[in-house]
Motif scaffolding. Structure first.
Motif, PDB file in Angstrom:
ATOM      1  N   ILE A   1       0.849  -1.194   0.000  1.00  0.00           N
ATOM      2  CA  ILE A   1       0.000   0.000   0.000  1.00  0.00           C
ATOM      3  C   ILE A   1       0.885   1.245   0.000  1.00  0.00           C
ATOM      4  CG2 ILE A   1      -1.812   1.272   1.219  1.00  0.00           C
ATOM      5  CD1 ILE A   1      -2.783  -1.451   0.392  1.00  0.00           C
ATOM      6  N   GLN A   2       0.664   2.147  -0.936  1.00  0.00           N
ATOM      7  CA  GLN A   2       1.390   3.413  -0.955  1.00  0.00           C
ATOM      8  C   GLN A   2       0.869   4.330   0.163  1.00  0.00           C
ATOM      9  OE1 GLN A   2       3.963   4.067  -3.006  1.00  0.00           O
ATOM     10  NE2 GLN A   2       3.742   2.081  -4.013  1.00  0.00           N
ATOM     11  N   VAL A   3       1.761   5.126   0.737  1.00  0.00           N
ATOM     12  CA  VAL A   3       1.386   6.047   1.815  1.00  0.00           C
ATOM     13  C   VAL A   3       1.747   7.470   1.400  1.00  0.00           C
ATOM     14  CG1 VAL A   3       1.751   6.731   4.213  1.00  0.00           C
ATOM     15  CG2 VAL A   3       1.728   4.303   3.595  1.00  0.00           C
ATOM     16  N   GLU A   4       0.760   8.349   1.446  1.00  0.00           N
ATOM     17  CA  GLU A   4       0.971   9.769   1.206  1.00  0.00           C
ATOM     18  C   GLU A   4       0.267  10.542   2.318  1.00  0.00           C
ATOM     19  OE1 GLU A   4      -0.645  10.073  -2.771  1.00  0.00           O
ATOM     20  OE2 GLU A   4      -2.677  10.379  -2.006  1.00  0.00           O
ATOM     21  N   HIS A   5       0.458  11.862   2.336  1.00  0.00           N
ATOM     22  CA  HIS A   5      -0.065  12.668   3.436  1.00  0.00           C
ATOM     23  C   HIS A   5      -0.789  13.887   2.870  1.00  0.00           C
ATOM     24  CE1 HIS A   5       2.527  10.109   5.866  1.00  0.00           C
ATOM     25  NE2 HIS A   5       3.506  10.410   5.049  1.00  0.00           N
ATOM     26  N   GLN A   6      -2.120  13.901   3.010  1.00  0.00           N
ATOM     27  CA  GLN A   6      -2.931  14.991   2.472  1.00  0.00           C
ATOM     28  C   GLN A   6      -3.260  15.931   3.633  1.00  0.00           C
ATOM     29  OE1 GLN A   6      -5.322  14.685  -0.751  1.00  0.00           O
ATOM     30  NE2 GLN A   6      -4.718  12.662  -1.423  1.00  0.00           N
ATOM     31  N   LEU A   7      -2.635  17.116   3.612  1.00  0.00           N
ATOM     32  CA  LEU A   7      -2.527  17.914   4.826  1.00  0.00           C
ATOM     33  C   LEU A   7      -3.058  19.343   4.676  1.00  0.00           C
ATOM     34  CD1 LEU A   7       1.159  16.853   5.566  1.00  0.00           C
ATOM     35  CD2 LEU A   7      -0.907  15.871   6.603  1.00  0.00           C
ATOM     36  N   HIS A   8      -3.844  19.771   5.663  1.00  0.00           N
ATOM     37  CA  HIS A   8      -4.142  21.192   5.845  1.00  0.00           C
ATOM     38  C   HIS A   8      -2.898  21.790   6.501  1.00  0.00           C
ATOM     39  CE1 HIS A   8      -8.315  21.142   4.629  1.00  0.00           C
ATOM     40  NE2 HIS A   8      -8.552  20.102   5.416  1.00  0.00           N
TER      41      HIS A   8
ATOM     42  N   THR B   1       5.621   7.656  -0.142  1.00  0.00           N
ATOM     43  CA  THR B   1       6.191   6.514  -0.853  1.00  0.00           C
ATOM     44  C   THR B   1       5.961   6.591  -2.357  1.00  0.00           C
ATOM     45  OG1 THR B   1       4.199   5.152  -0.573  1.00  0.00           O
ATOM     46  CG2 THR B   1       5.876   5.028   1.165  1.00  0.00           C
ATOM     47  N   ASN B   2       5.019   7.456  -2.790  1.00  0.00           N
ATOM     48  CA  ASN B   2       4.770   7.594  -4.228  1.00  0.00           C
ATOM     49  C   ASN B   2       5.265   8.941  -4.769  1.00  0.00           C
ATOM     50  OD1 ASN B   2       2.848   9.438  -3.327  1.00  0.00           O
ATOM     51  ND2 ASN B   2       1.123   8.065  -3.650  1.00  0.00           N
ATOM     52  N   HIS B   3       5.995   9.689  -3.932  1.00  0.00           N
ATOM     53  CA  HIS B   3       6.593  10.983  -4.304  1.00  0.00           C
ATOM     54  C   HIS B   3       5.558  12.090  -4.518  1.00  0.00           C
ATOM     55  CE1 HIS B   3      10.437   8.918  -4.741  1.00  0.00           C
ATOM     56  NE2 HIS B   3       9.822   8.028  -5.486  1.00  0.00           N
ATOM     57  N   ARG B   4       4.299  11.852  -4.139  1.00  0.00           N
ATOM     58  CA  ARG B   4       3.286  12.905  -4.225  1.00  0.00           C
ATOM     59  C   ARG B   4       3.117  13.553  -2.852  1.00  0.00           C
ATOM     60  NH1 ARG B   4       0.169   9.506  -8.089  1.00  0.00           N
ATOM     61  NH2 ARG B   4      -0.780   8.486  -6.310  1.00  0.00           N
ATOM     62  N   TYR B   5       3.119  14.891  -2.852  1.00  0.00           N
ATOM     63  CA  TYR B   5       2.992  15.653  -1.620  1.00  0.00           C
ATOM     64  C   TYR B   5       1.784  16.581  -1.719  1.00  0.00           C
ATOM     65  CZ  TYR B   5       7.693  13.936  -0.693  1.00  0.00           C
ATOM     66  OH  TYR B   5       8.768  13.119  -0.472  1.00  0.00           O
ATOM     67  N   TYR B   6       1.174  16.832  -0.563  1.00  0.00           N
ATOM     68  CA  TYR B   6      -0.045  17.640  -0.496  1.00  0.00           C
ATOM     69  C   TYR B   6       0.069  18.606   0.680  1.00  0.00           C
ATOM     70  CZ  TYR B   6      -1.822  13.589  -3.153  1.00  0.00           C
ATOM     71  OH  TYR B   6      -2.007  12.570  -4.064  1.00  0.00           O
TER      72      TYR B   6
ATOM     73  N   PRO C   1      14.128  14.358  -5.842  1.00  0.00           N
ATOM     74  CA  PRO C   1      14.091  14.783  -7.243  1.00  0.00           C
ATOM     75  C   PRO C   1      12.838  14.339  -7.992  1.00  0.00           C
ATOM     76  CG  PRO C   1      16.256  13.926  -6.678  1.00  0.00           C
ATOM     77  CD  PRO C   1      15.352  13.611  -5.515  1.00  0.00           C
ATOM     78  N   LYS C   2      12.157  13.317  -7.494  1.00  0.00           N
ATOM     79  CA  LYS C   2      10.938  12.837  -8.134  1.00  0.00           C
ATOM     80  C   LYS C   2       9.676  13.468  -7.540  1.00  0.00           C
ATOM     81  CE  LYS C   2      12.777   8.243  -9.270  1.00  0.00           C
ATOM     82  NZ  LYS C   2      12.567   6.769  -9.086  1.00  0.00           N
ATOM     83  N   ALA C   3       9.845  14.416  -6.642  1.00  0.00           N
ATOM     84  CA  ALA C   3       8.706  14.989  -5.922  1.00  0.00           C
ATOM     85  C   ALA C   3       7.696  15.617  -6.874  1.00  0.00           C
ATOM     86  CB  ALA C   3       9.192  16.027  -4.925  1.00  0.00           C
ATOM     87  N   GLN C   4       6.413  15.414  -6.535  1.00  0.00           N
ATOM     88  CA  GLN C   4       5.303  16.080  -7.197  1.00  0.00           C
ATOM     89  C   GLN C   4       4.450  16.730  -6.100  1.00  0.00           C
ATOM     90  OE1 GLN C   4       3.277  13.745 -10.406  1.00  0.00           O
ATOM     91  NE2 GLN C   4       4.599  12.105  -9.672  1.00  0.00           N
ATOM     92  N   LEU C   5       3.848  17.868  -6.419  1.00  0.00           N
ATOM     93  CA  LEU C   5       3.071  18.607  -5.428  1.00  0.00           C
ATOM     94  C   LEU C   5       1.692  18.928  -5.978  1.00  0.00           C
ATOM     95  CD1 LEU C   5       3.016  20.144  -2.654  1.00  0.00           C
ATOM     96  CD2 LEU C   5       3.707  22.172  -3.953  1.00  0.00           C
ATOM     97  N   ALA C   6       0.677  18.751  -5.139  1.00  0.00           N
ATOM     98  CA  ALA C   6      -0.709  18.969  -5.562  1.00  0.00           C
ATOM     99  C   ALA C   6      -1.049  20.451  -5.657  1.00  0.00           C
ATOM    100  CB  ALA C   6      -1.661  18.283  -4.587  1.00  0.00           C
ATOM    101  N   HIS C   7      -1.737  20.800  -6.738  1.00  0.00           N
ATOM    102  CA  HIS C   7      -2.473  22.067  -6.809  1.00  0.00           C
ATOM    103  C   HIS C   7      -3.929  21.707  -6.577  1.00  0.00           C
ATOM    104  CE1 HIS C   7      -4.021  25.939  -8.143  1.00  0.00           C
ATOM    105  NE2 HIS C   7      -4.888  25.274  -8.877  1.00  0.00           N
ATOM    106  N   LEU C   8      -4.459  22.053  -5.412  1.00  0.00           N
ATOM    107  CA  LEU C   8      -5.811  21.657  -5.035  1.00  0.00           C
ATOM    108  C   LEU C   8      -6.836  22.610  -5.649  1.00  0.00           C
ATOM    109  CD1 LEU C   8      -7.658  19.797  -3.336  1.00  0.00           C
ATOM    110  CD2 LEU C   8      -7.388  21.433  -1.455  1.00  0.00           C
ATOM    111  N   ALA C   9      -7.662  22.083  -6.537  1.00  0.00           N
ATOM    112  CA  ALA C   9      -8.774  22.850  -7.114  1.00  0.00           C
ATOM    113  C   ALA C   9     -10.000  22.600  -6.252  1.00  0.00           C
ATOM    114  CB  ALA C   9      -9.027  22.417  -8.561  1.00  0.00           C
ATOM    115  N   TYR C  10     -10.313  23.577  -5.410  1.00  0.00           N
ATOM    116  CA  TYR C  10     -11.361  23.401  -4.401  1.00  0.00           C
ATOM    117  C   TYR C  10     -11.809  24.775  -3.925  1.00  0.00           C
ATOM    118  CZ  TYR C  10     -13.174  22.669   0.355  1.00  0.00           C
ATOM    119  OH  TYR C  10     -13.930  22.697   1.493  1.00  0.00           O
ATOM    120  N   HIS C  11     -13.119  25.003  -3.924  1.00  0.00           N
ATOM    121  CA  HIS C  11     -13.685  26.244  -3.388  1.00  0.00           C
ATOM    122  C   HIS C  11     -13.075  27.474  -4.070  1.00  0.00           C
ATOM    123  CE1 HIS C  11     -16.252  28.192  -0.439  1.00  0.00           C
ATOM    124  NE2 HIS C  11     -15.269  29.025  -0.136  1.00  0.00           N
TER     125      HIS C  11
END
Length: 338
Positions: free
Chosen positions: A82-89, A146-151, A191-201
């Motif tokens: 299972i991949q683990v990421e962190h979706q954070l305020h 673990t999947n290089h996606r950050y939030y 170097p593989k990092a990706q970052l979310a642009h949250l489209a919300y509100h």
């Protein structure tokens, strides 16, 4: 003859399951309390879910991950693949509010021309962006994905900056200025990092004046919709926005951000939303036909990464509502779509 037919059926099923699913990411987003009280890695593995996002704030998740339960959670996710990421305020911890007394220009200006530390920041302050990026790096080291996606999200639906440098920028454009600086910092440690642009509100509108840096991906969260009717029903609405408007926002954003890296953050499983963020939680109103129709809609845009809030699915929820059929519908439904 019956044995032969049964054998052929088993072979056919195995062949179907060996085909690669269209959706690469099949996720859930859960609060620390949900993860502390329920064996979610096993639940995910049993139901075709391959990604778990922790929630809510960096400090809360940090405390959990450092704990014995948090370490077991990581080990179990690794065991089940299972991949683990962190979706954070995150913005309040990336730019601590106590800095306001030292330098108020780090923070947003309200409509009356006053600097205030209530929400977000001044997106035109290079000093503020440097501090935010530095703290994003700090938390990325503590909470690697673990999947290089950050939030690292801005304040939930809150106003942004109205200073002379920011006033001509939309909420999406201000958010993207902040995100572009964060991804620059993250790539120094991953170097593989990706970052979310949250489209919300306040950030649903696609950015026009600011372009995403390399590594920024779209996270589309259609909070203003109905979950009793599919998105394909363009006249349906929720909280004042029609499904047609939601789809238009998605289409506009996909002209700016690539579909192949986009993530949809849905609410199909979000017990906290349907409980109006109050406990005791209500039973999830699950509409499998709506869910499958929505998957077809998102797949039609080339989106391969899907997750859903599943907050409030803690030990008490499962004790009161033990039927887990909808989880199988959810995970396996995404695996079936080829």
């Amino acid at each position: 003859m019956k044995k032969l037919l049964l054998s052929l059926l088993v072979l056919l099923l195995c062949a179907c399951h060996s085909e690669e699913s269209f959706f690469k990411m099949r996720g859930v987003v859960l609060s620390v309390h949900d993860l502390e009280t329920v064996d979610w890695p096993r639940l995910a593995a049993d139901n075709g879910i391959n990604t778990i996002g922790t929630h809510v704030t960096p400090k809360e998740v940090e405390a959990f991950i450092k704990s014995e339960k948090g370490q077991k959670f990581l080990a179990d996710c690794n065991k089940y693949g299972i991949q683990v990421e962190h979706q954070l305020h995150a913005i309040h911890e990336l730019l601590p509010r106590e800095l306001f007394s030292e330098d108020s220009t780090l923070f947003r200006m309200d409509e009356n021309g006053n600097r205030v530390a209530d929400f977000n920041c001044c997106a035109s302050s290079s000093k503020a962006l440097d501090i935010i990026a530095e703290n994003a790096i700090h938390y990325a080291k503590l909470l690697p994905s673990t999947n290089h996606r950050y939030y690292y999200w801005l304040d939930d639906g809150a106003p942004l900056c109205f200073c002379p440098e920011c006033a001509h920028l939309s909420g999406s454009e201000q958010a993207l200025m902040i995100e572009n600086r964060i991804i620059q910092g993250l790539k120094t440690i991953d170097p593989k990092a990706q970052l979310a642009h949250l489209a919300y509100h306040t950030t649903m509108e696609a950015p026009k004046k600011v372009k995403p840096a390399d590594g920024i991906f779209l996270e589309f969260a259609p909070f203003y919709r109905s979950w009793e009717k599919p998105l394909s029903d363009e006249f349906a609405s929720g909280r004042g926005m029609t499904h047609a408007e939601n789809i238009r926002f998605l289409e506009d954003n996909l002209k700016v951000f690539p579909a192949e890296t986009a993530v949809v953050l849905e609410y199909w499983l979000d017990v906290s939303l349907f409980s109006d963020w109050k406990k005791p939680a209500v039973k999830l109103p699950w509409h499998p036909d709506v869910f499958m129709s929505d998957l077809e809609t998102y797949a039609g845009f080339g989106i391969k990464n899907i997750t859903s809030f599943a907050v409030y699915m803690d030990d008490r929820y499962w004790q009161q509502y033990p039927d887990q059929t909808f989880l199988k519908d959810y995970g396996e439904g995404m695996k079936r779509l080829q």
